[in-house]
Write a protein that holds these residues in place. Structure first.
Motif, PDB file in Angstrom:
ATOM      1  N   ARG A   1       2.183   1.872  -3.512  1.00 50.41           N
ATOM      2  CA  ARG A   1       1.145   2.323  -4.430  1.00 50.41           C
ATOM      3  C   ARG A   1       0.703   3.743  -4.104  1.00 50.41           C
ATOM      4  O   ARG A   1       0.422   4.542  -5.003  1.00 50.41           O
ATOM      5  N   GLU A   2       0.645   4.094  -2.822  1.00 45.35           N
ATOM      6  CA  GLU A   2       0.283   5.451  -2.432  1.00 45.35           C
ATOM      7  C   GLU A   2       1.269   6.485  -2.953  1.00 45.35           C
ATOM      8  O   GLU A   2       0.900   7.633  -3.214  1.00 45.35           O
TER       9      GLU A   2
ATOM     10  N   GLU B   1       0.827  -1.205   0.000  1.00 48.45           N
ATOM     11  CA  GLU B   1       0.000   0.000   0.000  1.00 48.45           C
ATOM     12  C   GLU B   1       0.863   1.257   0.000  1.00 48.45           C
ATOM     13  O   GLU B   1       0.563   2.234  -0.702  1.00 48.45           O
ATOM     14  N   ARG B   2       1.941   1.258   0.783  1.00 53.33           N
ATOM     15  CA  ARG B   2       2.820   2.436   0.842  1.00 53.33           C
ATOM     16  C   ARG B   2       3.433   2.728  -0.532  1.00 53.33           C
ATOM     17  O   ARG B   2       3.545   3.880  -0.948  1.00 53.33           O
TER      18      ARG B   2
END
Length: 321
Positions: free
Chosen positions: A109-110, A106-107
């Motif tokens: 992709r963020e 997630e980090r």
């Protein structure tokens, strides 16, 4: 010249070739050379050692001449802070291999960074898709260095992952060392090839001269997948992963006796003593089964284009047949 695929379009690169982020040996100079040559260079930071990254990250980021590049990590060996610091250098991609990529996906992709996840079985492939991987690397057991201890061969494994992942782009890895291998991978339905051992034998690789020489002189039948050398080195690699290497004196002494070796501290000390005397290599010679096809030490930038040209020729010959 160039083969257009979903991978080349995603990154805006000329050739469907990516550098395997080999821990320690895929340094900044090699990463930059592959990217300048029209492929995607991936820095091999492995366990995220901060001193190594401080030295090699700027060489990659500053040496690519505006071309895209990325960085690879061993998921089992890092924490989120390592990934955050790497993202500060604005890589085009972060690749996660070996272990659960979940804590980091997630980090990445963020940050708007392309997420590449390497898989060694279908369970890992499904997990990568659930996490939203932008690119999946399907690694066959022919690959040099670490991989699944009980993995599958590239030829049957890759097309299964391609079918499962569609329309997510897939790269093939394992046993690819020339353009014919790239062509074969493309015929299996992938969008490119992730190549390791061939790029270890280049002018820019961070390997000792003896390692480069061993790869050039090596034979595929001399490689084998084992855990002996990880145990002897007191490496923290999880037991589910073994490493394909060229022959090694310590491997000859302890082949098939991993549990005994792990329970014998005197033997591990013997390994360290042999290192100190210089009677065994400082590191195992990681090498894949296609090592027979490597005969020289070219510039990595030139090699990228040469691999694609060979692939185009192989595909054209196959079409004429």
């Amino acid at each position: 010249m160039g083969l257009s695929t979903a991978f080349t379009e995603l990154f805006g690169v000329q050739h469907p070739i990516a550098l395997a982020p080999m821990g320690g040996s895929a340094g900044g100079a090699l990463t930059a050379a592959v990217s300048r040559g029209g492929g995607l260079g991936l820095l091999g930071s492995g366990n995220g050692d901060q001193e190594w990254l401080a030295r090699e990250l700027p060489l990659a980021a500053d040496g690519v001449a505006g071309k895209p590049w990325g960085i690879g990590f061993q998921a089992w060996a890092i924490d989120v802070d390592v990934v955050v610091r790497a993202l500060e250098h604005r890589p085009a991609a972060v690749m996660l291999s070996f272990g659960d990529p979940g804590p980091f996906a997630e980090r990445i992709r963020e940050a708007g960074t392309t997420l590449i996840i390497q898989v060694t079985d279908l369970e890992e492939a499904r997990r990568a898709l659930d996490l939203g991987a932008d690119v999946i690397v399907a690694q066959g057991t022919e690959a040099g260095g670490h991989g699944a201890r009980h993995g599958r061969s590239t030829l049957p494994f890759v097309p299964v992952v391609v079918d499962l992942a569609a329309p997510v782009p897939v790269l093939a890895a394992g046993g690819i060392a020339d353009g014919r291998g790239v062509a074969a991978a493309l015929a299996l339905g992938v969008d490119g090839a992730l190549i390791g051992t061939r790029f270890q034998a280049t002018a820019e690789a961070l390997v000792a001269p003896a390692t480069a020489r061993a790869i050039v002189e090596g034979r595929g039948e001399d490689t084998e997948r084992n855990r002996v050398l990880d145990i002897a080195r007191a490496s923290r690699w999880p037991a589910r992963y073994s490493a394909r290497t060229l022959g090694h004196p310590f491997l000859d002494s302890w082949r098939g006796r991993e549990d005994e070796l792990a329970a014998t501290p005197e033997a591990r000390q013997e390994y360290q003593d042999a290192l100190a005397r210089g009677t065994i290599p400082a590191l195992p010679h990681w090498a894949g089964e296609a090592v027979d096809l490597i005969h020289d030490l070219p510039s990595a930038a030139d090699l990228v284009g040469a691999l694609t040209a060979q692939a185009e020729d192989a595909l054209a010959r196959a079409g004429r047949r």
